[in-house]
Design a protein around this motif. Sequence first.
Motif, PDB file in Angstrom:
ATOM      1  N   ARG A  94      48.747  33.997  32.176  1.00 57.03           N
ATOM      2  CA  ARG A  94      49.702  32.893  32.377  1.00 57.03           C
ATOM      3  C   ARG A  94      50.250  32.874  33.798  1.00 57.03           C
ATOM      4  O   ARG A  94      50.407  31.814  34.398  1.00 57.03           O
ATOM      5  N   ALA A  95      50.570  34.030  34.333  1.00 53.54           N
ATOM      6  CA  ALA A  95      51.096  34.096  35.709  1.00 53.54           C
ATOM      7  C   ALA A  95      50.041  33.621  36.696  1.00 53.54           C
ATOM      8  O   ALA A  95      50.340  32.867  37.624  1.00 53.54           O
ATOM      9  N   ALA A  96      48.810  34.059  36.506  1.00 52.45           N
ATOM     10  CA  ALA A  96      47.729  33.632  37.397  1.00 52.45           C
ATOM     11  C   ALA A  96      47.571  32.119  37.364  1.00 52.45           C
ATOM     12  O   ALA A  96      47.455  31.473  38.415  1.00 52.45           O
ATOM     13  N   GLU A  97      47.601  31.557  36.178  1.00 48.80           N
ATOM     14  CA  GLU A  97      47.486  30.099  36.054  1.00 48.80           C
ATOM     15  C   GLU A  97      48.660  29.396  36.728  1.00 48.80           C
ATOM     16  O   GLU A  97      48.481  28.412  37.446  1.00 48.80           O
ATOM     17  N   ALA A  98      49.853  29.905  36.508  1.00 51.75           N
ATOM     18  CA  ALA A  98      51.049  29.275  37.076  1.00 51.75           C
ATOM     19  C   ALA A  98      51.062  29.338  38.596  1.00 51.75           C
ATOM     20  O   ALA A  98      51.574  28.431  39.258  1.00 51.75           O
ATOM     21  N   LEU A  99      50.478  30.393  39.150  1.00 56.28           N
ATOM     22  CA  LEU A  99      50.491  30.584  40.608  1.00 56.28           C
ATOM     23  C   LEU A  99      49.181  30.159  41.271  1.00 56.28           C
ATOM     24  O   LEU A  99      49.015  30.334  42.475  1.00 56.28           O
ATOM     25  N   ALA A 100      48.276  29.608  40.485  1.00 53.57           N
ATOM     26  CA  ALA A 100      46.990  29.113  40.988  1.00 53.57           C
ATOM     27  C   ALA A 100      46.200  30.191  41.714  1.00 53.57           C
ATOM     28  O   ALA A 100      45.642  29.985  42.788  1.00 53.57           O
ATOM     29  N   VAL A 101      46.153  31.373  41.107  1.00 53.09           N
ATOM     30  CA  VAL A 101      45.338  32.478  41.596  1.00 53.09           C
ATOM     31  C   VAL A 101      44.583  33.036  40.397  1.00 53.09           C
ATOM     32  O   VAL A 101      44.841  32.654  39.264  1.00 53.09           O
ATOM     33  N   THR A 102      43.688  33.953  40.647  1.00 51.43           N
ATOM     34  CA  THR A 102      42.974  34.589  39.542  1.00 51.43           C
ATOM     35  C   THR A 102      43.686  35.881  39.147  1.00 51.43           C
ATOM     36  O   THR A 102      44.393  36.476  39.971  1.00 51.43           O
ATOM     37  N   PRO A 103      43.493  36.319  37.911  1.00 54.13           N
ATOM     38  CA  PRO A 103      44.052  37.618  37.529  1.00 54.13           C
ATOM     39  C   PRO A 103      43.553  38.742  38.446  1.00 54.13           C
ATOM     40  O   PRO A 103      44.310  39.654  38.784  1.00 54.13           O
ATOM     41  N   GLU A 104      42.315  38.629  38.880  1.00 54.13           N
ATOM     42  CA  GLU A 104      41.747  39.642  39.776  1.00 54.13           C
ATOM     43  C   GLU A 104      42.487  39.686  41.110  1.00 54.13           C
ATOM     44  O   GLU A 104      42.678  40.763  41.693  1.00 54.13           O
ATOM     45  N   GLU A 105      42.918  38.527  41.597  1.00 59.50           N
ATOM     46  CA  GLU A 105      43.684  38.496  42.846  1.00 59.50           C
ATOM     47  C   GLU A 105      45.030  39.188  42.678  1.00 59.50           C
ATOM     48  O   GLU A 105      45.510  39.859  43.598  1.00 59.50           O
ATOM     49  N   LEU A 106      45.633  39.047  41.503  1.00 60.57           N
ATOM     50  CA  LEU A 106      46.904  39.727  41.251  1.00 60.57           C
ATOM     51  C   LEU A 106      46.719  41.240  41.242  1.00 60.57           C
ATOM     52  O   LEU A 106      47.512  41.969  41.841  1.00 60.57           O
ATOM     53  N   ILE A 107      45.677  41.698  40.594  1.00 69.32           N
ATOM     54  CA  ILE A 107      45.413  43.143  40.532  1.00 69.32           C
ATOM     55  C   ILE A 107      45.052  43.677  41.922  1.00 69.32           C
ATOM     56  O   ILE A 107      45.502  44.751  42.322  1.00 69.32           O
ATOM     57  N   ALA A 108      44.277  42.911  42.674  1.00 75.43           N
ATOM     58  CA  ALA A 108      43.911  43.329  44.037  1.00 75.43           C
ATOM     59  C   ALA A 108      45.148  43.410  44.930  1.00 75.43           C
ATOM     60  O   ALA A 108      45.257  44.310  45.780  1.00 75.43           O
ATOM     61  N   ALA A 109      46.083  42.498  44.748  1.00 76.44           N
ATOM     62  CA  ALA A 109      47.313  42.516  45.546  1.00 76.44           C
ATOM     63  C   ALA A 109      48.104  43.782  45.245  1.00 76.44           C
ATOM     64  O   ALA A 109      48.687  44.390  46.147  1.00 76.44           O
ATOM     65  N   ARG A 110      48.123  44.185  43.991  1.00 73.81           N
ATOM     66  CA  ARG A 110      48.830  45.413  43.623  1.00 73.81           C
ATOM     67  C   ARG A 110      48.192  46.618  44.324  1.00 73.81           C
ATOM     68  O   ARG A 110      48.872  47.474  44.867  1.00 73.81           O
ATOM     69  N   GLN A 111      46.867  46.658  44.315  1.00 78.00           N
ATOM     70  CA  GLN A 111      46.161  47.772  44.960  1.00 78.00           C
ATOM     71  C   GLN A 111      46.413  47.783  46.463  1.00 78.00           C
ATOM     72  O   GLN A 111      46.603  48.838  47.060  1.00 78.00           O
ATOM     73  N   GLU A 112      46.444  46.613  47.064  1.00 77.43           N
ATOM     74  CA  GLU A 112      46.690  46.523  48.498  1.00 77.43           C
ATOM     75  C   GLU A 112      48.122  46.962  48.847  1.00 77.43           C
ATOM     76  O   GLU A 112      48.349  47.574  49.876  1.00 77.43           O
ATOM     77  N   LEU A 113      49.062  46.627  47.993  1.00 81.17           N
ATOM     78  CA  LEU A 113      50.457  47.015  48.230  1.00 81.17           C
ATOM     79  C   LEU A 113      50.638  48.526  48.245  1.00 81.17           C
ATOM     80  O   LEU A 113      51.461  49.041  48.989  1.00 81.17           O
ATOM     81  N   THR A 114      49.899  49.215  47.402  1.00 77.60           N
ATOM     82  CA  THR A 114      50.122  50.656  47.247  1.00 77.60           C
ATOM     83  C   THR A 114      49.100  51.518  47.983  1.00 77.60           C
ATOM     84  O   THR A 114      49.120  52.731  47.848  1.00 77.60           O
ATOM     85  N   SER A 115      48.241  50.903  48.754  1.00 78.45           N
ATOM     86  CA  SER A 115      47.229  51.709  49.477  1.00 78.45           C
ATOM     87  C   SER A 115      47.705  52.064  50.863  1.00 78.45           C
ATOM     88  O   SER A 115      48.618  51.580  51.410  1.00 78.45           O
TER      89      SER A 115
END
Length: 115
Positions: A94-115
């Motif tokens: 739902r968040a991905a749809e609301a923000l017009a991104v893919t779920p994979e982009e959300l997970i990748a952003a998390r990985q980038e934040l903590t790397s």
Amino acid sequence: MPLTDAPPKWADYPDKEVTTIQNPNIHDAEAQQLSPQTLALAVLGWVLEDGERAERYLDLTGLDADSLRGGLNDPTVLASVFDFLANHEPDLIRAAEALAVTPEELIAARQELTS
């Protein structure tokens, strides 16, 4: 078109063309992507706009309003919102749809934040 109190929808104007406006100073599509921090803040806004979801997020993360406000520049706090979504797939989708991104982009952003 009948007069109503409801605002018009794009479907009410089938002969109109939709135009996407892009920042003319950014010529590269990849550069127009949101930074992980900006995406985290957008996701946080989405999470907090629903009272029950917001309460669940705060309960599961152990954060309170003050620690959340104080941690908006902390990558660990920002990553917690992605972890929250990753642990509940319906919200992730739902968040991905609301923000017009893919779920994979959300997970990748998390990985980038903590790397």
